[in-house]
Design a protein around this motif. Structure first.
Motif, PDB file in Angstrom:
ATOM      1  N   ASN A  34      48.221  30.526  37.757  1.00 50.86           N
ATOM      2  CA  ASN A  34      46.929  31.090  38.147  1.00 50.86           C
ATOM      3  C   ASN A  34      46.992  31.777  39.509  1.00 50.86           C
ATOM      4  O   ASN A  34      46.333  32.797  39.721  1.00 50.86           O
ATOM      5  N   LEU A  37      48.248  35.174  38.777  1.00 50.78           N
ATOM      6  CA  LEU A  37      47.218  35.959  38.087  1.00 50.78           C
ATOM      7  C   LEU A  37      46.106  36.386  39.040  1.00 50.78           C
ATOM      8  O   LEU A  37      45.630  37.523  38.988  1.00 50.78           O
ATOM      9  N   TYR A  38      45.687  35.484  39.910  1.00 52.64           N
ATOM     10  CA  TYR A  38      44.589  35.808  40.829  1.00 52.64           C
ATOM     11  C   TYR A  38      44.996  36.913  41.801  1.00 52.64           C
ATOM     12  O   TYR A  38      44.148  37.668  42.281  1.00 52.64           O
ATOM     13  N   ASN A 253      40.388  29.669  44.808  1.00 55.79           N
ATOM     14  CA  ASN A 253      39.364  30.699  44.663  1.00 55.79           C
ATOM     15  C   ASN A 253      39.550  31.811  45.695  1.00 55.79           C
ATOM     16  O   ASN A 253      39.395  32.993  45.392  1.00 55.79           O
ATOM     17  N   ASP A 256      41.913  34.693  45.164  1.00 52.40           N
ATOM     18  CA  ASP A 256      41.283  35.857  44.536  1.00 52.40           C
ATOM     19  C   ASP A 256      40.398  36.627  45.520  1.00 52.40           C
ATOM     20  O   ASP A 256      40.501  37.849  45.643  1.00 52.40           O
ATOM     21  N   LEU A 257      39.538  35.903  46.239  1.00 54.79           N
ATOM     22  CA  LEU A 257      38.484  36.579  47.014  1.00 54.79           C
ATOM     23  C   LEU A 257      38.950  37.165  48.342  1.00 54.79           C
ATOM     24  O   LEU A 257      38.493  38.245  48.742  1.00 54.79           O
TER      25      LEU A 257
ATOM     26  N   LYS C 197      42.483  36.798  33.253  1.00 58.70           N
ATOM     27  CA  LYS C 197      42.998  36.590  34.600  1.00 58.70           C
ATOM     28  C   LYS C 197      43.180  35.128  34.970  1.00 58.70           C
ATOM     29  O   LYS C 197      43.341  34.788  36.130  1.00 58.70           O
ATOM     30  N   PHE C 198      43.077  34.230  33.993  1.00 62.68           N
ATOM     31  CA  PHE C 198      43.606  32.882  34.235  1.00 62.68           C
ATOM     32  C   PHE C 198      44.373  32.448  33.003  1.00 62.68           C
ATOM     33  O   PHE C 198      44.183  32.987  31.908  1.00 62.68           O
ATOM     34  N   ASN C 242      31.408  33.165  41.702  1.00 65.40           N
ATOM     35  CA  ASN C 242      32.076  34.216  42.453  1.00 65.40           C
ATOM     36  C   ASN C 242      33.502  33.764  42.720  1.00 65.40           C
ATOM     37  O   ASN C 242      33.722  32.722  43.332  1.00 65.40           O
ATOM     38  N   GLY C 243      34.478  34.520  42.240  1.00 67.76           N
ATOM     39  CA  GLY C 243      35.878  34.156  42.456  1.00 67.76           C
ATOM     40  C   GLY C 243      36.472  33.547  41.203  1.00 67.76           C
ATOM     41  O   GLY C 243      35.809  32.827  40.461  1.00 67.76           O
ATOM     42  N   MET C 244      37.764  33.833  40.979  1.00 68.76           N
ATOM     43  CA  MET C 244      38.398  33.472  39.709  1.00 68.76           C
ATOM     44  C   MET C 244      38.491  31.964  39.474  1.00 68.76           C
ATOM     45  O   MET C 244      38.322  31.502  38.356  1.00 68.76           O
ATOM     46  N   GLU C 245      38.808  31.172  40.501  1.00 69.84           N
ATOM     47  CA  GLU C 245      38.965  29.738  40.247  1.00 69.84           C
ATOM     48  C   GLU C 245      37.619  29.093  39.941  1.00 69.84           C
ATOM     49  O   GLU C 245      37.534  28.207  39.088  1.00 69.84           O
ATOM     50  N   ASN C 246      36.567  29.563  40.594  1.00 71.65           N
ATOM     51  CA  ASN C 246      35.237  29.055  40.256  1.00 71.65           C
ATOM     52  C   ASN C 246      34.832  29.491  38.850  1.00 71.65           C
ATOM     53  O   ASN C 246      34.225  28.717  38.102  1.00 71.65           O
ATOM     54  N   ARG C 248      36.935  30.109  36.357  1.00 70.64           N
ATOM     55  CA  ARG C 248      37.744  29.303  35.438  1.00 70.64           C
ATOM     56  C   ARG C 248      37.127  27.918  35.231  1.00 70.64           C
ATOM     57  O   ARG C 248      36.992  27.432  34.107  1.00 70.64           O
ATOM     58  N   ARG C 249      36.745  27.279  36.329  1.00 75.17           N
ATOM     59  CA  ARG C 249      36.149  25.953  36.253  1.00 75.17           C
ATOM     60  C   ARG C 249      34.847  25.999  35.461  1.00 75.17           C
ATOM     61  O   ARG C 249      34.567  25.142  34.629  1.00 75.17           O
ATOM     62  N   GLU C 250      34.055  27.043  35.685  1.00 73.82           N
ATOM     63  CA  GLU C 250      32.760  27.106  35.011  1.00 73.82           C
ATOM     64  C   GLU C 250      32.916  27.427  33.520  1.00 73.82           C
ATOM     65  O   GLU C 250      32.100  26.980  32.708  1.00 73.82           O
TER      66      GLU C 250
END
Lengths: 273, 273, 273
Positions: A34, A37-38, A253, A256-257, C197-198, C242-246, C248-250
């Motif tokens: 990940n 990817l990010y 996160n 990515d940001l 993207k994940f 907002n943001g990829m890891e958030n 992904r988690r959601e």
């Protein structure tokens, strides 16, 4: 340094999505994939030696991380390392646990001799690699290995062995992070203590460097970027969260940001003794 | 009990960062490693039998979790279990899936005979271990194995076999959690149903017990602490979140946060029949 | 279609907790297990061939995912595939990386011949499976494989080979998702770019289909449900974070939350050329 900062600022977003081949420990496989990817890369997490020769035809860079070693992982790392040397594939070697067992020392040394682009580890691992004593137990770095005098000794030792490792960039991570290539060195001092309190931050630095090598970045710049990007992401994440798991998630996160605004790079702290 | 509560309250923060050697299933490797780190320990996740004799010289305790068994994992568990017996390493055996296949039954029994400090499993696994019938399918506990009469039978059976397992602490987790050592037992009744709805809560309990053994805690107290700490963390996490993945993340987050205030321990619910 | 929508709406909550046997890549083991748990199933992640014959007696469906292939994983997949054919176990084959190496092509073909209930892959993998050219590199789908004309060709080719694969449902995921069974096909167009993207979204779709087969759902309906459920969950997750890891988690969180209100299914977008 100013020119390097300009380069660092312009790295993200990546201009293409490179294929990043990771042979890495199975603790943080998902986190490492990940991370790549990010950043905008495409990870391939294959450790199957039968696939290497065909995969090598399309991959852009290679990560060799010797965490959670076992015989099968060792064979994958060893064969890929040789193939990378023959095909001049940009390669990062992460010396996880170097020196704590004979198997890791032998394998780490063998991979280091195959002309990797970057060799990294925490301060204690790199101390053991250059033959300095280390007080660390387990795979983590000891704080006693990170005092200024200890870092000076480490930089000196690395500069001495660069005669055998021309052009290879050495990265030693800790409270302060050290980068050495030939006769130049750099000390970076961003980051927060909490980065040592979840598993995989070292793996992530290796993955970031490899992703940047995969788009053709210079390894000296790529190493600076990777260390600083993760450290500044962690500083930001710590200010936004409460509790280690929330911090961990927010570090990912921010991978990515953070880079969406080039101003992140103004937070980089260079250090002197 | 009051004295034990005082002990439990004083466990965190750990006075030193112990090395916790985990030979565990590869589903929750990262979660188990982070659980140990969030508590203040240092995990070593090596399953490489070649490394055991040198690792055993510095590790403080050992977790043997037989989840996601395969021949290689079995060999690692088996050799480490013997070595732990010879070197008197504080050891937790987690009987994941005990009784569902011949391989797990045989291995679990062999590890149990090597004088581990703690033997744990869910109620159904421990029922099968002591020879009581279980209605569970798969690796989860069946609710029919958790009624009061079923728990009474289990406690009785465990007390009978403690003649063969002097001093070993038995932990059976479920809606109510049971701890038995020699002729004493304890029933705990914290926790929420949602703990069964993500993977790894049993693994985390094993990791917490092992971390406490690694700093020299008494196994009876360590087992109470581990069960209660995870359960109270889950109660808190459920009150703070909506949705299973957010709950899961917050349980991990509370592993870090909960112990910062000793008052968490006042929430422990002891139970009687 | 209206009748199918009514069926899709009524799938959750599951009426029983089925045992879902997963032989899958070790990158996303934990994520796949949690996906199944959040839906209401019970995952068994065993890849140990010694356990298969006893596990097959209680499992309700089987996922065969050939991601992160190696010799051991290949043997597990191969033996389970044969056993599933003999015992008529509802089975999903996920052709991760089909066509990128000889090993994957050979194994994927062998599993496809064992009469699986569903064969899935991304558009590029399924194109290679039916013998169409693909421009993808690595294990991801190429966008050039997803234009309308490319999808038309793919549907045509799939309908031609269904003579050899009677009743098997083919699922090809991409910007638009295609389902083909015998002479019927369906195109779905929910989802967001961030799903690429994940790591693990394809694995999750396979796990969802398998969980539904495990409670006896029709594979055509199960495939529609799985694709749409993940895609609508992702649309919702993107609007909340907002943001990829958030994000992904959601997405994982919505696997639990979305189905609590049947209205999610009104968001499904069917597509025509």
């Amino acid at each position: 340094m100013k020119n390097e900062l300009i380069k660092i600022k312009s790295i993200l977003p990546l201009q293409k999505a490179p294929l990043v081949h990771c042979i890495t420990n199975d603790i943080t496989l998902e986190t490492v994939a990940n991370t790549i990817l990010y950043l905008g890369g495409k990870p391939i997490m294959s450790s199957d030696t039968r696939e290497f020769s065909s995969l090598f035809q399309s991959t852009d860079a290679l990560l060799l991380n010797m965490g959670r070693l076992n015989e099968s992982h060792e064979q994958s790392l060893s064969q890929a390392s040789s193939l990378a040397d023959m095909t001049k594939k940009p390669t990062v070697v992460d010396l996880v646990g170097y020196g704590i067992t004979n198997e890791r020392t032998k394998l780490g040394m063998a991979m280091a001799r195959n002309h990797p682009t970057v060799i990294k580890g925490n301060t204690s691992e790199i101390r053991r690699f250059v033959g300095l004593p280390s007080l660390a137990k387990g795979i983590d770095g000891a704080s006693s290995d990170q005092h200024d005098q200890a870092l000076k000794d480490l930089i000196l030792s690395l500069k001495q062995i660069t005669t055998e490792y021309a052009d290879t960039v050495f990265v030693a991570t800790g409270k302060k992070d050290v980068i050495v290539q030939n006769d130049k060195h750099l000390i970076l001092s961003n980051g927060v203590d909490e980065l040592d309190k979840f598993v995989g931050t070292g793996d992530m630095v290796g993955a970031i460097i490899t992703t940047l090598l995969a788009v053709g970045e210079d390894p000296w710049v790529a190493s600076q970027f990777a260390i600083s990007y993760l450290n500044v992401a962690a500083e930001k994440a710590l200010s936004l969260t409460n509790g280690m798991e929330n911090f961990r998630r927010e570090v990912l996160n921010q991978i990515d940001l953070l880079g969406r605004n080039q101003q992140w790079a103004t937070k980089i702290k260079y250090s002197n003794f």
